[in-house]
Every structure is written in C-alpha cells, then in structure tokens.
Design a protein around this motif. Structure first.
Motif, PDB file in Angstrom:
ATOM      1  N   SER A  10      38.675  51.419  34.033  1.00  0.00           N
ATOM      2  CA  SER A  10      38.997  50.218  33.699  1.00  0.00           C
ATOM      3  C   SER A  10      38.168  48.946  34.122  1.00  0.00           C
ATOM      4  CB  SER A  10      40.417  49.987  34.143  1.00  0.00           C
ATOM      5  OG  SER A  10      40.602  48.731  34.442  1.00  0.00           O
ATOM      6  N   PRO A  11      37.612  48.262  33.382  1.00  0.00           N
ATOM      7  CA  PRO A  11      36.897  47.047  33.854  1.00  0.00           C
ATOM      8  C   PRO A  11      37.610  46.207  34.699  1.00  0.00           C
ATOM      9  CG  PRO A  11      36.145  47.433  31.684  1.00  0.00           C
ATOM     10  CD  PRO A  11      37.612  48.112  32.004  1.00  0.00           C
ATOM     11  N   LYS A  12      38.795  46.074  34.472  1.00  0.00           N
ATOM     12  CA  LYS A  12      39.676  45.042  35.200  1.00  0.00           C
ATOM     13  C   LYS A  12      39.934  45.501  36.625  1.00  0.00           C
ATOM     14  CE  LYS A  12      44.400  43.004  35.441  1.00  0.00           C
ATOM     15  NZ  LYS A  12      45.462  42.981  34.816  1.00  0.00           N
ATOM     16  N   TRP A  13      39.920  46.927  36.797  1.00  0.00           N
ATOM     17  CA  TRP A  13      40.183  47.456  38.017  1.00  0.00           C
ATOM     18  C   TRP A  13      38.902  47.184  38.881  1.00  0.00           C
ATOM     19  CZ3 TRP A  13      37.725  51.522  40.844  1.00  0.00           C
ATOM     20  CH2 TRP A  13      38.349  51.946  42.002  1.00  0.00           C
ATOM     21  N   PHE A  14      37.746  47.499  38.286  1.00  0.00           N
ATOM     22  CA  PHE A  14      36.265  47.492  38.787  1.00  0.00           C
ATOM     23  C   PHE A  14      36.182  45.920  39.247  1.00  0.00           C
ATOM     24  CE2 PHE A  14      31.968  46.253  38.805  1.00  0.00           C
ATOM     25  CZ  PHE A  14      31.414  47.468  39.525  1.00  0.00           C
ATOM     26  N   TYR A  15      36.734  45.097  38.594  1.00  0.00           N
ATOM     27  CA  TYR A  15      36.297  43.773  38.736  1.00  0.00           C
ATOM     28  C   TYR A  15      37.108  43.266  39.885  1.00  0.00           C
ATOM     29  CZ  TYR A  15      35.379  38.751  37.446  1.00  0.00           C
ATOM     30  OH  TYR A  15      34.926  37.439  37.666  1.00  0.00           O
ATOM     31  N   SER A 226      29.400  40.056  36.437  1.00  0.00           N
ATOM     32  CA  SER A 226      29.115  39.019  35.255  1.00  0.00           C
ATOM     33  C   SER A 226      28.937  39.467  33.996  1.00  0.00           C
ATOM     34  CB  SER A 226      27.643  38.442  35.762  1.00  0.00           C
ATOM     35  OG  SER A 226      27.626  37.903  36.988  1.00  0.00           O
ATOM     36  N   GLU A 227      28.614  40.865  33.970  1.00  0.00           N
ATOM     37  CA  GLU A 227      28.333  41.586  32.582  1.00  0.00           C
ATOM     38  C   GLU A 227      30.087  41.910  31.790  1.00  0.00           C
ATOM     39  OE1 GLU A 227      25.752  41.947  30.902  1.00  0.00           O
ATOM     40  OE2 GLU A 227      25.953  43.694  29.569  1.00  0.00           O
ATOM     41  N   ILE A 228      30.960  42.089  32.843  1.00  0.00           N
ATOM     42  CA  ILE A 228      32.254  42.081  32.240  1.00  0.00           C
ATOM     43  C   ILE A 228      32.716  40.986  31.623  1.00  0.00           C
ATOM     44  CG2 ILE A 228      34.577  42.335  33.018  1.00  0.00           C
ATOM     45  CD1 ILE A 228      33.667  44.555  35.113  1.00  0.00           C
ATOM     46  N   LEU A 229      32.324  39.780  32.298  1.00  0.00           N
ATOM     47  CA  LEU A 229      32.810  38.366  31.749  1.00  0.00           C
ATOM     48  C   LEU A 229      32.071  38.153  30.438  1.00  0.00           C
ATOM     49  CD1 LEU A 229      32.012  35.917  34.703  1.00  0.00           C
ATOM     50  CD2 LEU A 229      34.459  36.857  33.869  1.00  0.00           C
ATOM     51  N   ASN A 234      36.793  38.647  25.278  1.00  0.00           N
ATOM     52  CA  ASN A 234      37.864  38.496  24.350  1.00  0.00           C
ATOM     53  C   ASN A 234      39.344  38.835  25.163  1.00  0.00           C
ATOM     54  OD1 ASN A 234      36.772  37.198  22.348  1.00  0.00           O
ATOM     55  ND2 ASN A 234      35.859  39.008  21.648  1.00  0.00           N
ATOM     56  N   LYS A 235      38.962  39.790  26.348  1.00  0.00           N
ATOM     57  CA  LYS A 235      40.232  40.326  26.966  1.00  0.00           C
ATOM     58  C   LYS A 235      41.229  39.132  27.694  1.00  0.00           C
ATOM     59  CE  LYS A 235      39.226  44.449  25.487  1.00  0.00           C
ATOM     60  NZ  LYS A 235      38.327  45.300  26.284  1.00  0.00           N
ATOM     61  N   ARG A 236      42.475  39.595  27.502  1.00  0.00           N
ATOM     62  CA  ARG A 236      43.380  38.526  27.936  1.00  0.00           C
ATOM     63  C   ARG A 236      43.207  38.316  29.346  1.00  0.00           C
ATOM     64  NH1 ARG A 236      48.306  35.578  26.851  1.00  0.00           N
ATOM     65  NH2 ARG A 236      47.963  34.475  28.861  1.00  0.00           N
ATOM     66  N   TRP A 237      43.038  39.298  30.339  1.00  0.00           N
ATOM     67  CA  TRP A 237      42.840  39.133  31.792  1.00  0.00           C
ATOM     68  C   TRP A 237      41.518  38.279  32.114  1.00  0.00           C
ATOM     69  CZ3 TRP A 237      38.929  40.983  34.693  1.00  0.00           C
ATOM     70  CH2 TRP A 237      37.943  42.001  34.069  1.00  0.00           C
TER      71      TRP A 237
ATOM     72  N   LEU B  48      32.951  30.544  29.771  1.00  0.00           N
ATOM     73  CA  LEU B  48      34.001  31.305  29.254  1.00  0.00           C
ATOM     74  C   LEU B  48      35.210  30.104  29.471  1.00  0.00           C
ATOM     75  CD1 LEU B  48      35.420  34.242  28.976  1.00  0.00           C
ATOM     76  CD2 LEU B  48      36.126  34.067  31.272  1.00  0.00           C
ATOM     77  N   GLN B  49      35.288  29.307  30.459  1.00  0.00           N
ATOM     78  CA  GLN B  49      35.999  28.246  30.559  1.00  0.00           C
ATOM     79  C   GLN B  49      36.250  27.219  29.712  1.00  0.00           C
ATOM     80  OE1 GLN B  49      34.953  26.426  34.376  1.00  0.00           O
ATOM     81  NE2 GLN B  49      36.435  27.764  35.849  1.00  0.00           N
ATOM     82  N   ARG B  50      34.684  26.822  29.094  1.00  0.00           N
ATOM     83  CA  ARG B  50      34.584  26.076  27.918  1.00  0.00           C
ATOM     84  C   ARG B  50      35.415  26.612  26.749  1.00  0.00           C
ATOM     85  NH1 ARG B  50      28.730  24.422  27.333  1.00  0.00           N
ATOM     86  NH2 ARG B  50      28.894  23.847  29.875  1.00  0.00           N
ATOM     87  N   ARG B  51      35.100  28.004  26.492  1.00  0.00           N
ATOM     88  CA  ARG B  51      35.758  28.634  25.077  1.00  0.00           C
ATOM     89  C   ARG B  51      37.152  28.776  25.426  1.00  0.00           C
ATOM     90  NH1 ARG B  51      33.733  34.364  23.877  1.00  0.00           N
ATOM     91  NH2 ARG B  51      36.057  34.674  23.253  1.00  0.00           N
ATOM     92  N   VAL B  52      37.591  28.826  26.569  1.00  0.00           N
ATOM     93  CA  VAL B  52      39.116  29.032  26.708  1.00  0.00           C
ATOM     94  C   VAL B  52      39.846  27.689  26.378  1.00  0.00           C
ATOM     95  CG1 VAL B  52      41.119  29.481  28.358  1.00  0.00           C
ATOM     96  CG2 VAL B  52      39.125  31.156  28.164  1.00  0.00           C
ATOM     97  N   ARG B  53      39.192  26.605  26.897  1.00  0.00           N
ATOM     98  CA  ARG B  53      39.709  25.349  26.890  1.00  0.00           C
ATOM     99  C   ARG B  53      39.626  24.865  25.425  1.00  0.00           C
ATOM    100  NH1 ARG B  53      36.623  22.024  30.561  1.00  0.00           N
ATOM    101  NH2 ARG B  53      36.865  23.623  32.108  1.00  0.00           N
ATOM    102  N   ARG B  54      38.652  25.300  24.707  1.00  0.00           N
ATOM    103  CA  ARG B  54      38.567  24.791  23.230  1.00  0.00           C
ATOM    104  C   ARG B  54      39.412  25.353  22.447  1.00  0.00           C
ATOM    105  NH1 ARG B  54      33.040  26.126  22.189  1.00  0.00           N
ATOM    106  NH2 ARG B  54      33.552  28.379  21.504  1.00  0.00           N
TER     107      ARG B  54
END
Lengths: 246, 79
Positions: A10-15, A226-229, A234-237, B48-54
């Motif tokens: 899980s990327p979330k856990w890794f993060y 950074s790569e996870i970001l 598109n993920k919620r978290w 990411l912040q910019r996208r979420v805000r948009r």
C-alpha cells in the motif's frame, strides 16, 4: 506475514512509514559522511606508496559499492514488481536509477583521476574498468527505456526486465579483478578476511561506506514519496495531503 | 593529524589536483542530487495543491449552476 506484505503493497502505508524513517537516515548519512570525510582527508595517515592521492579511496570505494548495490536493489525491485505486481517496488526502482548512474559516474571519474598519479594513465580497457563502464550504460539504458514508452505499465515492465538481465554484470565486476589480469587492485574489504589496510585507514572508509548507504536509503525514501504523489494523484488520500502538507 | 599546516593539507603532498577533483565532483553531485529531490517534491506538492483547488472550484461552480437551473425549473412550475 501476509498481512505485513499486504501493508507493504500500500502506497499510503509506505508514505506514512517513510516519513518517520526518513529523518533518521538523513541524519545518519550526514553525520557519517562528515566524520568519514574529516577523518579520511585530514587524519588518516598517508599511504607509504601512493602518498596522499590514496585519500581518493574514501569517495571511490563507497561510490563503487553503491553503484553495484543500487543495481542489485533495482533488479530485486524488478522481480518483486513482476512477480507480485507491487507498484511501490517499481516506483522505488525508478527513483533509484539516476542515483545509481551518478554513483557509477563518481566511481569511474574518481578512479580515472586516481589512476593518473598511481598508474600513469587515466583509462585502461581492462576488465574492471570496462565492466564498470558497461554498468553506467546499463543505468542509462534503464532510464532511457522508462522514458521510451507512453504506457507506464510497459515502461515499468521493460525497465524491470533490463534490470533483471543486466544484474549479471555485477558478479562480473566483482570477480573481474580475480579472473583477469588488471591494473585495478583487489578488494580492499572482505567480510571474512583481514582488511588489507591498517585500522586508521579502513575505519574512515567503513564510515564513509555506511554514510553512503544511509544517503541512498534516505534519498530513495524521499523520492519514492514524490513518485507516489506523481502516480497516485487521483487517490483520495493523496488529494487530502495537498491541503495539509508542505 | 596527517598534516603539519593548513597549506600542507590543501597541497595534499603534491596530489592536490587529483584529490580535490575527485572529492569535489563527489560532493557536488551529492549536493545536487539532494537539491533536485527537494525541488521535485516541492513542485509535485504545488501542482497537486493547484489541481485540487481548481477541481474544488469547478465542483463549487457546478453546484451553483445546478442551484440556478433548479430555481428556474421551480419558476417554470410556478407559472
């Protein structure tokens, strides 16, 4: 065990876990590299044959160790990704490659610079040097291959396969000094045998090697986050992170 | 200390160009790698912040539009 592996996927856990681990590895890297540098540059005794040019060893050997270890790590990550489809392994592998290339370059460059006063030449097409140069090309190949696909999944699989195949070069590098006649001296360190140097010389080398490994781990944790970001935006978290984190 | 003075340390017993070139390139690359990683992270977070805000703005706008159309719809029913 399986629960643990599922968490690792899980990327979330890794993060979350990498955020906690990261500062320790950065701190350890900084402390070890500073101590190792001061000790190696100013306090270790000069070599009786090579004089002070031997102090290049303190950057040359750690870089060469990392250059090889990073490739092995990339190959292992490639297997993990291909067999278990664990995306985080592929993200880490992608982030490791440029550092591996940089370390290979440092090993080659510092070796060439060291060769001038020691061997009287900066380059020889012998087994150790040539296999190290091939390692650099393998790294560049892995990086280029990743960029050559429009589909991320194809890029990941191609890069994994190249890392898995290319890892055959690592034992060739390691044993090249034993198998062929070469200018390069044999291993300075062995896990079992006695060190070929007095303590005042190899202690700073060991510290530098550990420092470089900590640097590698810290940087890989940071860049994988950074790569996870990048990949999971598109993920919620991940979107929730955008509000709070700096 | 392996050296008598600072000048001797810099001279590296005549090997200064080799020693300092190797160390300089290594140090420079390590620092560059860290700076790159930091810039990369900052850029990604900002994007990411910019996208979420948009997208939040987009959702809010759609909400308003829906509200208006609902109202006009309501008006039509009244008449």
């Amino acid at each position: 065990m399986w629960a643990f592996i599922n968490k690792l996927r899980s990327p979330k856990w890794f993060y979350a876990i990498s955020a906690r681990l990261q500062p320790w590895f950065w701190a350890a890297a900084l402390i070890l590299i500073v101590i190792g540098s001061v000790w190696g540059l100013a306090f270790a005794p000069a070599d009786y044959q090579q004089g002070n040019s031997f102090r290049i060893i303190y950057v040359h050997v750690p870089a060469a160790f990392l250059a090889q270890s990073i490739f092995v790590s990339m190959a292992i990550a490639g297997v993990v990704f291909m067999v278990w489809k664990i995306k985080i392994a592929d993200m880490a592998a992608a982030m490791m490659a440029p550092l591996g290339a940089a370390m290979t370059f440092i090993a080659l460059f510092s070796g060439a610079v060291w060769g001038v006063p020691t061997w009287g030449t900066w380059w020889m097409w012998d087994a150790r040097l040539t296999s190290m140069l091939i390692l650099l090309f393998l790294y560049l190949g892995v990086i280029a291959l990743r960029g050559a696909f429009t589909s991320r999944d194809s890029a990941s699989r191609a890069a994994s396969v190249l890392a898995m195949v290319g890892v055959i070069n690592i034992p060739i590098i390691k044993y090249s000094v034993d198998w062929w006649y070469t200018l390069h001296q044999p291993a300075s360190f062995t896990i079992t045998g006695r060190a070929a140097m007095p303590l005042e010389m190899w202690a700073p080398l060991l510290i530098m090697v550990l420092g470089f490994y900590c640097f590698f781990i810290a940087l890989t944790l940071m860049r994988t986050r950074s790569e996870i970001l990048r990949r999971e935006s598109n993920k919620r978290w991940v979107r929730d992170l955008a509000g709070g984190e700096r | 200390m392996a050296f008598e003075s600072f000048n001797e340390f810099i001279a590296m017993g005549g090997h200064a160009p080799y020693v300092w070139a190797a160390w300089g390139v290594t140090g420079g690359l390590l620092v560059a790698v860290v700076l790159h990683a930091r810039a990369e992270r900052r850029l990604l977070l900002r994007n990411l912040q910019r996208r979420v805000r948009r997208e939040e703005r987009l959702v809010a706008n759609q909400g308003e539009m829906a509200g208006i159309s609902h109202q006009t719809g309501g008006n039509r029913h009244d008449t």
